[in-house]
Design a protein around this motif. Structure first.
Motif, PDB file in Angstrom:
ATOM      1  N   ASP A 264      38.092  25.305  28.471  1.00 44.99           N
ATOM      2  CA  ASP A 264      38.821  26.765  27.928  1.00 44.99           C
ATOM      3  C   ASP A 264      38.944  27.571  28.999  1.00 44.99           C
ATOM      4  OD1 ASP A 264      39.182  29.548  26.699  1.00 44.99           O
ATOM      5  OD2 ASP A 264      36.865  29.817  27.165  1.00 44.99           O
ATOM      6  N   THR A 265      40.694  27.362  29.146  1.00 46.10           N
ATOM      7  CA  THR A 265      41.040  28.437  30.608  1.00 46.10           C
ATOM      8  C   THR A 265      41.785  29.822  30.559  1.00 46.10           C
ATOM      9  OG1 THR A 265      43.359  27.727  29.318  1.00 46.10           O
ATOM     10  CG2 THR A 265      41.973  25.911  30.696  1.00 46.10           C
ATOM     11  N   SER A 266      40.670  30.532  29.606  1.00 48.92           N
ATOM     12  CA  SER A 266      40.454  31.806  29.265  1.00 48.92           C
ATOM     13  C   SER A 266      39.365  32.338  30.627  1.00 48.92           C
ATOM     14  CB  SER A 266      39.893  32.547  28.094  1.00 48.92           C
ATOM     15  OG  SER A 266      38.462  32.261  28.153  1.00 48.92           O
ATOM     16  N   CYS A 267      39.937  33.585  31.475  1.00 47.79           N
ATOM     17  CA  CYS A 267      39.444  33.912  32.409  1.00 47.79           C
ATOM     18  C   CYS A 267      39.196  35.548  32.355  1.00 47.79           C
ATOM     19  CB  CYS A 267      39.195  33.187  33.949  1.00 47.79           C
ATOM     20  SG  CYS A 267      41.247  34.174  34.031  1.00 47.79           S
ATOM     21  N   ASP A 268      37.517  35.853  32.708  1.00 48.24           N
ATOM     22  CA  ASP A 268      38.326  37.167  33.147  1.00 48.24           C
ATOM     23  C   ASP A 268      37.553  38.339  34.084  1.00 48.24           C
ATOM     24  OD1 ASP A 268      37.119  37.252  30.764  1.00 48.24           O
ATOM     25  OD2 ASP A 268      34.917  36.872  30.801  1.00 48.24           O
ATOM     26  N   LEU A 269      38.783  39.140  34.569  1.00 52.23           N
ATOM     27  CA  LEU A 269      38.141  39.682  35.498  1.00 52.23           C
ATOM     28  C   LEU A 269      37.277  41.030  35.734  1.00 52.23           C
ATOM     29  CD1 LEU A 269      39.278  40.719  38.870  1.00 52.23           C
ATOM     30  CD2 LEU A 269      41.111  42.563  37.694  1.00 52.23           C
ATOM     31  N   TRP A 270      36.430  41.086  36.534  1.00 50.58           N
ATOM     32  CA  TRP A 270      35.297  42.032  36.622  1.00 50.58           C
ATOM     33  C   TRP A 270      35.551  43.063  38.347  1.00 50.58           C
ATOM     34  CZ3 TRP A 270      31.506  43.177  33.318  1.00 50.58           C
ATOM     35  CH2 TRP A 270      31.041  41.889  31.883  1.00 50.58           C
ATOM     36  N   VAL A 271      35.616  44.559  37.995  1.00 56.50           N
ATOM     37  CA  VAL A 271      34.834  44.742  38.959  1.00 56.50           C
ATOM     38  C   VAL A 271      34.335  45.595  39.401  1.00 56.50           C
ATOM     39  CG1 VAL A 271      37.254  46.318  40.350  1.00 56.50           C
ATOM     40  CG2 VAL A 271      38.531  44.518  38.989  1.00 56.50           C
ATOM     41  N   THR A 272      34.041  45.668  40.750  1.00 54.59           N
ATOM     42  CA  THR A 272      33.382  47.054  40.925  1.00 54.59           C
ATOM     43  C   THR A 272      32.772  47.551  41.725  1.00 54.59           C
ATOM     44  OG1 THR A 272      30.647  46.252  42.340  1.00 54.59           O
ATOM     45  CG2 THR A 272      32.415  45.197  43.171  1.00 54.59           C
ATOM     46  N   SER A 273      32.010  48.839  41.604  1.00 62.39           N
ATOM     47  CA  SER A 273      32.629  49.838  42.050  1.00 62.39           C
ATOM     48  C   SER A 273      31.368  50.772  42.479  1.00 62.39           C
ATOM     49  CB  SER A 273      33.439  51.352  41.611  1.00 62.39           C
ATOM     50  OG  SER A 273      33.704  52.439  41.803  1.00 62.39           O
ATOM     51  N   GLU A 274      30.969  50.926  43.346  1.00 65.07           N
ATOM     52  CA  GLU A 274      29.352  51.598  43.770  1.00 65.07           C
ATOM     53  C   GLU A 274      28.652  51.006  42.971  1.00 65.07           C
ATOM     54  OE1 GLU A 274      29.194  55.772  42.510  1.00 65.07           O
ATOM     55  OE2 GLU A 274      31.031  56.460  44.207  1.00 65.07           O
ATOM     56  N   GLY A 275      28.505  49.874  42.802  1.00 62.84           N
ATOM     57  CA  GLY A 275      27.859  48.307  42.553  1.00 62.84           C
ATOM     58  C   GLY A 275      27.580  48.393  40.955  1.00 62.84           C
ATOM     59  N   VAL A 276      28.341  48.823  40.972  1.00 60.19           N
ATOM     60  CA  VAL A 276      28.481  48.896  39.183  1.00 60.19           C
ATOM     61  C   VAL A 276      29.633  47.720  38.714  1.00 60.19           C
ATOM     62  CG1 VAL A 276      28.805  50.193  36.298  1.00 60.19           C
ATOM     63  CG2 VAL A 276      27.222  51.109  38.595  1.00 60.19           C
ATOM     64  N   TRP A 277      29.377  47.094  37.945  1.00 58.28           N
ATOM     65  CA  TRP A 277      30.121  46.044  37.690  1.00 58.28           C
ATOM     66  C   TRP A 277      31.513  46.011  36.756  1.00 58.28           C
ATOM     67  CZ3 TRP A 277      32.289  41.732  40.503  1.00 58.28           C
ATOM     68  CH2 TRP A 277      32.273  41.484  41.513  1.00 58.28           C
ATOM     69  N   THR A 278      32.222  46.299  36.221  1.00 61.37           N
ATOM     70  CA  THR A 278      33.623  46.709  34.397  1.00 61.37           C
ATOM     71  C   THR A 278      34.626  45.072  34.445  1.00 61.37           C
ATOM     72  OG1 THR A 278      33.160  48.969  35.371  1.00 61.37           O
ATOM     73  CG2 THR A 278      34.766  48.196  34.133  1.00 61.37           C
ATOM     74  N   LYS A 279      34.252  45.026  33.438  1.00 58.30           N
ATOM     75  CA  LYS A 279      35.450  44.210  33.087  1.00 58.30           C
ATOM     76  C   LYS A 279      36.475  44.949  32.370  1.00 58.30           C
ATOM     77  CE  LYS A 279      36.355  40.393  29.787  1.00 58.30           C
ATOM     78  NZ  LYS A 279      35.269  39.758  27.980  1.00 58.30           N
ATOM     79  N   GLN A 280      38.129  44.043  33.356  1.00 50.02           N
ATOM     80  CA  GLN A 280      38.903  45.130  33.344  1.00 50.02           C
ATOM     81  C   GLN A 280      39.818  43.941  32.227  1.00 50.02           C
ATOM     82  OE1 GLN A 280      40.486  47.595  36.069  1.00 50.02           O
ATOM     83  NE2 GLN A 280      38.255  47.179  36.395  1.00 50.02           N
TER      84      GLN A 280
END
Length: 371
Positions: A264-280
């Motif tokens: 599966d060549t899909s991928c996810d981008l996650w970003v952290t802000s003040e220790g909290v990760w959010t899926k973009q």
């Protein structure tokens, strides 16, 4: 007076932050010429309507016979480092200023092997993971790198090597190196482009044994020269089953996550802000796409590489994929092409600005990006 006013810290700072607010991002492709096997940079137009065409190619003679790794950008500065030859330089691509770092003066201590009960001979020094960033506390730019010392018993024909590890830190303000304590974890893996955010550098690391790995993030604070460890969040799943590539996304630490099997060549981008990760966002499986090239351009445009090592552009807002007319047919090591973004900057680094001698610019021949 009129000219000197452009070199004041206040003007330089205002100029940089104005470019930051207006998203005046510049893009460089790090490449290797297939005929000469020499490093060069392709400066891309920073407008999507121009299809990110190559504006000019830049050659740096100091690295003529090398293929250095590139770290940064930090305040518009890049650090180029060839770990095989202990060659490093800081470069401002905006004003073409170039500073060659001095050789390390760190002592390589003798090593006594308790197992062999004798002193071993230093057989090699190698450099690996590194980072470049800014210490806002002392107004100083720093370059950190990990060093491996290999020792052997010179009296044995098939000597078993012993390894000692060091960390070296370069200060632009003092133009010198110093040794700092080695952390409890070894960095590994790679980052997509920059691994520095707001005074802190990041690397992947891990703990545990095979099939029981636990992914971690090793961080280094440029302001106090201290290492810390952060957990890789639970969203990654089983560590051996997923790759995690760290990167910088819109000024924050991010992670591209994709399965190791690549079925599966899909991928996810996650970003952290003040220790909290959010899926973009998620990039769904796209036929022929390998993985991200080296991060993002303007407005979250993600540069990808396909199975033919051609450069593609993914628009995260529309989920559209577009092939860029960047000719890579003559490139050597096409899989190693990397993308680096920087903001225009007037920061001075007490280096050399003899453009004709140290930085050679060669405009591209035509709009199709052939050179």
């Amino acid at each position: 007076y009129w000219c000197s006013s452009f070199q004041t810290p206040h003007f330089i700072s205002n100029n940089y932050h104005n470019n930051l607010e207006n998203n005046h991002l510049n893009l460089l492709l790090s490449r290797c010429d297939g005929n000469t096997f020499q490093l060069y940079f392709s400066q891309l137009s920073n407008e999507k309507y121009q299809n990110y065409m190559v504006k000019q190619n830049i050659h740096l003679p100091f690295f003529r016979n090398d293929i250095p790794s590139i770290y940064g950008a930090c305040h518009g500065l890049l650090c180029l480092f060839d770990p095989s030859k202990d060659k490093a330089a800081i470069w401002n691509p905006s004003n073409r200023e170039f500073k060659i770092l001095p050789p390390s003066s760190i002592q390589r201590p003798p090593y006594f092997s308790p197992f062999e009960e004798t002193y071993l001979t230093l057989d090699g020094v190698s450099f690996d993971h590194a980072a470049f960033g800014f210490d806002s506390k002392t107004d100083d730019y720093k370059f950190i790198r990990f060093v491996t010392l290999t020792f052997v018993n010179s009296e044995e024909e098939y000597a078993h090597p012993d390894f000692i590890y060091q960390v070296e830190l370069y200060s632009l303000r003092s133009n010198s190196w110093k040794e700092i304590p080695y952390p409890d974890y070894n960095p590994n893996g790679k980052t997509l482009g920059n691994n520095y955010v707001d005074g802190i550098c990041y690397w992947k690391t891990e703990t545990g044994a095979y099939l029981d790995f636990r992914g971690l993030i090793l961080s280094f604070d440029m302001r106090n020269d201290k290492f810390s460890v952060l957990p890789i969040p639970e969203f990654v799943g089983s560590f051996p089953e997923y790759y995690v590539d760290l990167l910088v996304f819109n000024g924050s630490l991010g992670a591209i996550v994709y399965p190791t099997e690549r079925i599966d060549t899909s991928c996810d981008l996650w970003v952290t802000s003040e220790g909290v990760w959010t899926k973009q966002f998620n990039i769904k499986s796209i036929s022929g796409v390998v993985h991200p090239l080296m991060g993002f351009g303007k407005n979250s445009d993600l540069f990808l590489r396909d199975t033919n090592d051609e450069v593609l552009l993914f628009d995260a807002s529309t989920q559209e994929l577009k092939k860029l007319e960047i000719n890579t047919d003559l490139d050597h090591l096409r899989f190693a092409i990397s993308l680096h973004s920087y903001l225009e900057s007037l920061v001075r680094i007490n280096g050399i600005q003899e453009v004709e001698k140290y930085v050679i610019c060669q405009p591209t021949r035509n709009a199709s990006n052939e050179y």
